[in-house]
Motif scaffolding. Structure first.
Motif, PDB file in Angstrom:
ATOM      1  N   VAL A  70     -30.375  18.436 103.903  1.00 33.67           N
ATOM      2  CA  VAL A  70     -29.777  17.122 104.093  1.00 33.67           C
ATOM      3  C   VAL A  70     -28.628  16.980 103.104  1.00 33.67           C
ATOM      4  O   VAL A  70     -28.640  17.585 102.031  1.00 33.67           O
ATOM      5  N   ASP A  71     -27.639  16.164 103.495  1.00 36.93           N
ATOM      6  CA  ASP A  71     -26.393  16.128 102.740  1.00 36.93           C
ATOM      7  C   ASP A  71     -26.203  14.918 101.834  1.00 36.93           C
ATOM      8  O   ASP A  71     -25.085  14.583 101.484  1.00 36.93           O
ATOM      9  N   GLY A  72     -27.272  14.285 101.438  1.00 39.78           N
ATOM     10  CA  GLY A  72     -27.119  13.171 100.511  1.00 39.78           C
ATOM     11  C   GLY A  72     -28.441  12.563 100.109  1.00 39.78           C
ATOM     12  O   GLY A  72     -29.494  12.854 100.695  1.00 39.78           O
ATOM     13  N   ALA A  73     -28.373  11.688  99.118  1.00 43.55           N
ATOM     14  CA  ALA A  73     -29.576  11.074  98.566  1.00 43.55           C
ATOM     15  C   ALA A  73     -30.296  10.190  99.581  1.00 43.55           C
ATOM     16  O   ALA A  73     -31.521  10.250  99.702  1.00 43.55           O
ATOM     17  N   MET A  74     -29.550   9.367 100.296  1.00 42.21           N
ATOM     18  CA  MET A  74     -30.180   8.455 101.252  1.00 42.21           C
ATOM     19  C   MET A  74     -30.866   9.225 102.379  1.00 42.21           C
ATOM     20  O   MET A  74     -31.981   8.893 102.783  1.00 42.21           O
ATOM     21  N   ALA A  75     -30.209  10.262 102.894  1.00 43.52           N
ATOM     22  CA  ALA A  75     -30.813  11.089 103.943  1.00 43.52           C
ATOM     23  C   ALA A  75     -32.061  11.794 103.425  1.00 43.52           C
ATOM     24  O   ALA A  75     -33.049  11.948 104.147  1.00 43.52           O
ATOM     25  N   ASP A 119     -29.514  18.160  94.332  1.00 43.59           N
ATOM     26  CA  ASP A 119     -28.395  17.952  93.433  1.00 43.59           C
ATOM     27  C   ASP A 119     -28.637  16.633  92.703  1.00 43.59           C
ATOM     28  O   ASP A 119     -29.296  15.735  93.236  1.00 43.59           O
ATOM     29  N   ILE A 120     -28.124  16.501  91.503  1.00 40.95           N
ATOM     30  CA  ILE A 120     -28.279  15.244  90.774  1.00 40.95           C
ATOM     31  C   ILE A 120     -27.211  14.247  91.189  1.00 40.95           C
ATOM     32  O   ILE A 120     -27.506  13.103  91.496  1.00 40.95           O
ATOM     33  N   ARG A 121     -25.961  14.664  91.228  1.00 35.67           N
ATOM     34  CA  ARG A 121     -24.852  13.748  91.500  1.00 35.67           C
ATOM     35  C   ARG A 121     -24.347  13.912  92.922  1.00 35.67           C
ATOM     36  O   ARG A 121     -23.844  14.970  93.306  1.00 35.67           O
ATOM     37  N   MET A 122     -24.490  12.829  93.687  1.00 34.59           N
ATOM     38  CA  MET A 122     -23.995  12.805  95.066  1.00 34.59           C
ATOM     39  C   MET A 122     -23.308  11.464  95.308  1.00 34.59           C
ATOM     40  O   MET A 122     -23.648  10.477  94.656  1.00 34.59           O
ATOM     41  N   PRO A 123     -22.358  11.427  96.225  1.00 38.22           N
ATOM     42  CA  PRO A 123     -21.610  10.183  96.447  1.00 38.22           C
ATOM     43  C   PRO A 123     -22.467   8.979  96.854  1.00 38.22           C
ATOM     44  O   PRO A 123     -22.145   7.854  96.497  1.00 38.22           O
ATOM     45  N   ASP A 124     -23.563   9.207  97.557  1.00 38.57           N
ATOM     46  CA  ASP A 124     -24.355   8.076  98.055  1.00 38.57           C
ATOM     47  C   ASP A 124     -25.594   7.772  97.216  1.00 38.57           C
ATOM     48  O   ASP A 124     -26.429   6.963  97.602  1.00 38.57           O
ATOM     49  N   GLY A 125     -25.720   8.407  96.075  1.00 34.76           N
ATOM     50  CA  GLY A 125     -26.870   8.135  95.222  1.00 34.76           C
ATOM     51  C   GLY A 125     -27.181   9.303  94.314  1.00 34.76           C
ATOM     52  O   GLY A 125     -26.531  10.346  94.355  1.00 34.76           O
ATOM     53  N   MET A 130     -43.084  28.653 102.265  1.00 39.29           N
ATOM     54  CA  MET A 130     -43.051  27.303 101.761  1.00 39.29           C
ATOM     55  C   MET A 130     -42.048  26.484 102.554  1.00 39.29           C
ATOM     56  O   MET A 130     -41.043  27.004 103.006  1.00 39.29           O
ATOM     57  N   LYS A 131     -42.315  25.202 102.655  1.00 43.93           N
ATOM     58  CA  LYS A 131     -41.387  24.282 103.306  1.00 43.93           C
ATOM     59  C   LYS A 131     -40.583  23.587 102.212  1.00 43.93           C
ATOM     60  O   LYS A 131     -41.147  22.917 101.344  1.00 43.93           O
ATOM     61  N   ILE A 132     -39.261  23.770 102.259  1.00 49.40           N
ATOM     62  CA  ILE A 132     -38.371  23.309 101.196  1.00 49.40           C
ATOM     63  C   ILE A 132     -37.388  22.279 101.740  1.00 49.40           C
ATOM     64  O   ILE A 132     -36.749  22.514 102.781  1.00 49.40           O
ATOM     65  N   LEU A 133     -37.240  21.157 101.020  1.00 47.92           N
ATOM     66  CA  LEU A 133     -36.196  20.191 101.325  1.00 47.92           C
ATOM     67  C   LEU A 133     -35.070  20.438 100.332  1.00 47.92           C
ATOM     68  O   LEU A 133     -35.255  20.331  99.118  1.00 47.92           O
ATOM     69  N   LEU A 134     -33.908  20.775 100.858  1.00 45.51           N
ATOM     70  CA  LEU A 134     -32.730  21.106 100.066  1.00 45.51           C
ATOM     71  C   LEU A 134     -31.704  19.996 100.239  1.00 45.51           C
ATOM     72  O   LEU A 134     -31.343  19.659 101.368  1.00 45.51           O
ATOM     73  N   VAL A 135     -31.247  19.420  99.129  1.00 45.97           N
ATOM     74  CA  VAL A 135     -30.369  18.258  99.168  1.00 45.97           C
ATOM     75  C   VAL A 135     -29.115  18.517  98.341  1.00 45.97           C
ATOM     76  O   VAL A 135     -29.201  18.789  97.140  1.00 45.97           O
ATOM     77  N   ASP A 136     -27.962  18.418  98.998  1.00 48.67           N
ATOM     78  CA  ASP A 136     -26.686  18.567  98.294  1.00 48.67           C
ATOM     79  C   ASP A 136     -25.588  18.013  99.180  1.00 48.67           C
ATOM     80  O   ASP A 136     -25.677  18.098 100.402  1.00 48.67           O
ATOM     81  N   ASP A 137     -24.551  17.453  98.568  1.00 50.04           N
ATOM     82  CA  ASP A 137     -23.427  16.935  99.341  1.00 50.04           C
ATOM     83  C   ASP A 137     -22.365  18.002  99.590  1.00 50.04           C
ATOM     84  O   ASP A 137     -21.372  17.737 100.256  1.00 50.04           O
ATOM     85  N   GLU A 138     -22.565  19.207  99.092  1.00 60.53           N
ATOM     86  CA  GLU A 138     -21.622  20.300  99.295  1.00 60.53           C
ATOM     87  C   GLU A 138     -22.173  21.258 100.360  1.00 60.53           C
ATOM     88  O   GLU A 138     -23.154  21.965 100.119  1.00 60.53           O
ATOM     89  N   PRO A 139     -21.537  21.291 101.542  1.00 59.86           N
ATOM     90  CA  PRO A 139     -22.044  22.127 102.642  1.00 59.86           C
ATOM     91  C   PRO A 139     -22.161  23.605 102.286  1.00 59.86           C
ATOM     92  O   PRO A 139     -23.079  24.281 102.740  1.00 59.86           O
ATOM     93  N   GLU A 140     -21.254  24.104 101.445  1.00 59.56           N
ATOM     94  CA  GLU A 140     -21.301  25.530 101.081  1.00 59.56           C
ATOM     95  C   GLU A 140     -22.580  25.857 100.318  1.00 59.56           C
ATOM     96  O   GLU A 140     -23.172  26.924 100.510  1.00 59.56           O
TER      97      GLU A 140
END
Length: 140
Positions: free
Chosen positions: A30-35, A52-58, A1-11
């Motif tokens: 990707v590291d944020g909502a806008m990206a 992730d639900i809560r990220m600095p940019d959205g 499967m092709k998965i898009l993983l979004v979180d502002d925490e690199p770890e």
């Protein structure tokens, strides 16, 4: 499967990417909502969105909404270490199929992904109806 993983925490991105890749999935991080919204519009198709639900940019809820509009066949999931029941219910109202508390229970995540085979194609093309209070996955 092709998965898009979004979180502002690199770890978290690194850990989940490593686990999912070892199990044969193609993972774009990707590291944020806008990206994430930009990536949904330019890349894909994705089979799964895990944000992730809560990220600095959205908000990840905005990402879920964009995914529903741009790639409606993708299965959409949210994760958070701090979300309350109302925020989780809102994510579901906007199109998230389920919620993973952080740290994400890898066994639960793998079970959900394994169950997506034929269900992914049956994903609704319109916004889902309101759902009852959220059911959270327990850590195994």
């Amino acid at each position: 499967m092709k998965i898009l993983l979004v979180d502002d925490e690199p770890e978290i991105l690194d850990e989940l990417r490593d686990v999912l890749s070892r199990r044969g999935h193609t993972v774009m991080c990707v590291d944020g909502a806008m990206a994430a919204i930009h990536t949904l519009g330019r890349n894909g198709p994705f089979d799964v969105l895990l944000t992730d639900i809560r990220m600095p940019d959205g908000s990840g809820i905005d990402v879920v909404r964009a995914c529903l509009d741009l790639q409606p066949k993708a299965a959409r999931y949210v994760m958070s270490g701090h979300a309350g029941d109302e925020e989780i219910a809102r994510a579901r109202d906007e199109g998230a199929l389920d919620y993973f508390p952080k740290p994400v229970a890898l066994r639960s995540l793998m079970q959900v992904l394994a169950g997506l085979g034929g269900e992914r194609d049956a994903a609704p093309l319109a916004r889902p109806a309101k759902r009852p209070s959220p059911k959270t996955l327990r850590r195994h």
